[in-house]
Design an enzyme around this catalytic site. Structure first.
Site, PDB file in Angstrom:
ATOM      1  N   ALA A   1      35.539  46.686  -8.870  1.00 14.60           N
ATOM      2  CA  ALA A   1      34.087  46.784  -9.104  1.00 14.60           C
ATOM      3  C   ALA A   1      33.588  48.221  -8.956  1.00 14.60           C
ATOM      4  O   ALA A   1      32.442  48.447  -8.595  1.00 14.60           O
ATOM      5  CB  ALA A   1      33.295  45.828  -8.210  1.00 14.60           C
ATOM      6  N   LYS A   2      34.465  49.170  -9.231  1.00 11.69           N
ATOM      7  CA  LYS A   2      34.039  50.567  -9.280  1.00 11.69           C
ATOM      8  C   LYS A   2      33.664  50.942 -10.712  1.00 11.69           C
ATOM      9  O   LYS A   2      33.067  51.975 -10.961  1.00 11.69           O
ATOM     10  CB  LYS A   2      35.145  51.484  -8.746  1.00 11.69           C
ATOM     11  CG  LYS A   2      35.382  51.317  -7.253  1.00 11.69           C
ATOM     12  CD  LYS A   2      36.596  52.100  -6.788  1.00 11.69           C
ATOM     13  CE  LYS A   2      36.905  51.767  -5.331  1.00 11.69           C
ATOM     14  NZ  LYS A   2      38.236  52.292  -4.929  1.00 11.69           N
ATOM     15  N   ALA A   3      34.085  50.107 -11.654  1.00 11.99           N
ATOM     16  CA  ALA A   3      33.634  50.222 -13.046  1.00 11.99           C
ATOM     17  C   ALA A   3      33.236  48.814 -13.475  1.00 11.99           C
ATOM     18  O   ALA A   3      33.926  47.845 -13.150  1.00 11.99           O
ATOM     19  CB  ALA A   3      34.744  50.772 -13.945  1.00 11.99           C
TER      20      ALA A   3
END
Lengths: 303, 303, 303, 303
Positions: free
Chosen positions: B269-271
């Site tokens: 969930a960093k992108a």
């Protein structure tokens, strides 16, 4: 090279030494140098670990080296500390999962190449670390990063843990970039409503003392990044390390420190003129176990 | 691809787009994505720079991007800050020197691949930075790293400087590993006999606000390391970035973040799911100037 | 480096030259050397192409260089010859396909990284090449590989074709490993029931003459493999090349020729003492178009 | 992973298997697959060797594998054949030489990374090979490359030689690019004044028969180049190999075959759907000895 049935790792590494060239030659020279610096009582061994080497299977090797007194000072990333703690709290790393990254996210799996983490393990991590932070901060409001890592090690109850073992054995762990990790994130969130301060530059004095009280220093560098730089640069004021081994897959042409040849360190006085320097180009999860198994066997035979 | 006489950079990059495959295809898609995120008023551009890119010739390109409002937030290493300041104080980087590293050390030259620094420039750096630290610490005893970097930018008088320009334009620079650099070393020595404290985790709150006040975020990542991780991880709580470009020579198989494919960031969930991600494998000192020249030309033509 | 609006490729490459270090410095020096050797009437330019550079978008660039007299001798793989012919027969290369490799096989798609071929194009290739082989073999039963490639070039009717253009312009193409390709496979199957023989070592005499009748030789090497070795080794008897440029992503530590530094060639007398040698580490589909565009602009400006 | 004193290579590789991820996981899976394909009587093992692996120390390992019946078909470069013969004639490879390449040339030393050859060894090679060529050509005027290599093996008297052992054991060696080597150069010079012809495509029929008479085929690929392509492509007409292992340092993004992931071979029907494929990224002079030692130990324990 001559392969016989049921060779020991050292016998194989010695065959590589007989060839002496390309990767095989480097593999032998690195193993020999590791055995030498471990055996030399005047040499302090500084181990630097970057990249996912704790989830990547090196946790026990590193823990055992610390436990057996083979490592004097360690440098690593916040991520490796996080993964060591996550395992101390009962979490694990997983493999053999083949969904795409968007589906992994939905399932709460974080991917690092072909290894996976579970968000439920991170939830346990979050709960446990918050409790530990509470206890630590009740005693101390101000710690250096190294002191904080030692306090963490003293707070977990897992003989397999690197942090636990390092704390028990008095091996300092430095992690200058610790804040940039899940552990750092939890620490930040904790400090939002608790009084607790980590001193970013506070470790330099202690580390500098470690360097000056060591007759000689050898750095063993797995991966690059901040840990590599810190492990070398801390020796700057004393004229550089006496020996260094590095295992890396990065290349040198871009000028990044991670892929830089160890020889460059001589120009900066981070490695002494005449220091012994060996680079092995390869994956640390393959190269380091061989090197450690070979060096341990060399040492046990020379006793 | 069709090469004509006196092509503009954009015309060449568009030829690469017509081919559309291998490195050429990636080069075009990265350039187009850079132009798109710069032009999109709802997207904040986070630029992350690791490796010796300031001494490696990108100083003016980055300074101009900041000056022209193309970058909203920047992440970098202590080393790049050090080199920017060293140049602001009249120092430089050198080339064409061919002695070995032991001789370079005797001559006071530090080597980074084929570029060189002089110790006399670092002596000027030391003198100047100590004066600046005195002035800063007279006003403030407690700063976050970002605040400290802004204070540095406000203390130098060099329009070519990234720090100066970022301070003038209000572009925050985050450097979570700043302490591990020549700048960090000077800061540490200064604090030995002066009261002055940098807050290691203090920037997280501000950066988190930056993320949440941006409708969308695009990260442009040159090299890996702590700056890459911080640029991506700061978007974690909001579900990840909306777009990302990375230029790297590191490979992904070892699992190190520096070489990790951007797709991995989706699992953490960093992108965001559906985010646009382009990696160009190559040397940032070649790839980034082309990308910026191409994107600027795209933008000037679309006006 | 300074990026201005609407820069020409040469202006950008000259900015890289002003920086002069890391990849940017190499990019400039390679471009300048390419312009120099093209302009020097005494220097024959030997172009070596390995890897999927014809399907990867360089077909027209190479064809134009041959057509404009910038290349004197070419070396390549059977695969690049196959792809040039496949396009001459109306086939193409495809992109944007995302099935896995087992499904691609069922659909008759062959994958090379992110580019794709169709089996129906290869069926046309098979039909056409068999006809051409019939015609060639009616005239000649015995050809060297170079003569065979020229005969192929004379048999196709496509001005965009490298083989066609080279045949028209009298530029010899050497492909010592030609047999190991789809073209080679068709040739083998044809010879099963037709009398026709390719002489494997027959080109050496002719190529040797080419070398000796050139006052100076410069090799431009994209990728490694047999073409790189042949391009350099053919200069052995005359003491080596006078200049060489190579673009590669392979690394040197394993000792493979593909990643070997050009300097090694000096020890073997494949490059002269004092010869000018420039390596650019990067993807040829990005680096070569920039180099050619920059060199062409240099040349047009110096006229 | 757990390192114990005096571990066997297999014990170490099994520890890597327990970790199962990153390079360590690949190392284990490759070793296990090698043991499996060797032990499976229905599987023919095709070994492909590119890069300087004979001078790089693997000569005896390969020779022993052939002698012990572990390899059924071999593919290699002219250079490895040359180095095997050079050693059979009493020559050697050298290390620990540190002059620059221009000086090496004056001294008659050819460099391959950190290994060196002497021109006086090549003079002996030239003399010996010319005599052998005379004898071979007195018997036969027309040979395929494989037949020629077998004739060479039958002409040398060195039990350590790969060519000698392969000839004795009836293991065919294919070297489609043989002509592009010192051996090829001598052959060419010999044919200038002797009647002798090598048939470039003549091996395909025999090799094709080998493929069809094998129930299953596994390729073990060290390095890339022509040998890799030939080893895989020869299985095309039968739908591809059943298993493949590759050891390489090249990367896949440029599309070159040498760095291509084995999965690509499935799209071309060079590897069967469902075939077992393992790539280890690393230096073959380190990885292959471990793999062979581990696989041999697995086999000896399962007997």
């Amino acid at each position: 090279m001559d392969i016989k049935d049921n060779m020991s790792v050292l016998e194989l590494v010695e065959q590589m030494g007989k060839s002496g060239v390309l990767g095989a030659g480097r593999m032998y020279r690195a193993t020999k140098l590791l055995a030498d610096v471990i055996q030399d009582e005047d040499t302090a061994v500084f181990l630097s670990i970057a990249g996912p080497l704790v989830p990547g299977g090196l946790r026990k090797i590193v823990r055992d080296m610390i436990n057996d007194g083979l490592v004097d000072v360690m440098f690593t990333s916040g991520a490796n500390l996080t993964h060591d703690l996550l395992m101390a709290f009962g979490g694990d790393h997983y493999r053999g999962i083949h969904d795409n990254d968007e589906k992994l996210c939905e399932q709460g799996m974080g991917r690092i190449a072909d290894l996976y983490t579970k968000s439920e393990d991170f939830e346990v991590f979050e709960k446990e670390i918050t409790e530990i932070l509470s206890k630590i901060s009740q005693k101390e409001k101000n710690l250096t990063i190294r002191e904080f890592i030692t306090a963490l090690g003293n707070s977990v109850d897992d003989e397999s843990s690197i942090l636990y073992t390092a704390a028990k054995k008095g091996v300092p762990i430095y992690a200058p970039g610790m804040i940039d990790s899940m552990l750092g994130l939890q620490l930040f969130m904790f400090t939002q409503d608790h009084e607790f301060c980590l001193d970013a530059s506070g470790d330099m004095h202690e580390l500098s003392d470690k360097v000056f009280e060591s007759k000689k220093v050898a750095t063993v560098i797995l991966g690059g990044g901040l840990p590599k730089h810190y492990a070398l640069a801390s020796n700057l004021l004393k004229g550089g390390v006496d020996a260094a081994i590095q295992v890396t897959m990065d290349r040198g042409e871009t000028g990044s420190l991670s892929g830089a040849p160890l020889e460059e360190a001589k120009s900066w006085a981070k490695a002494k003129a005449g220091s012994k320097l060996v680079t092995v180009v390869g994956d640390a999860t393959i190269i380091f176990p061989i090197m450690v198994a070979g060096a341990r066997e060399m040492i046990s035979k020379s006793d």
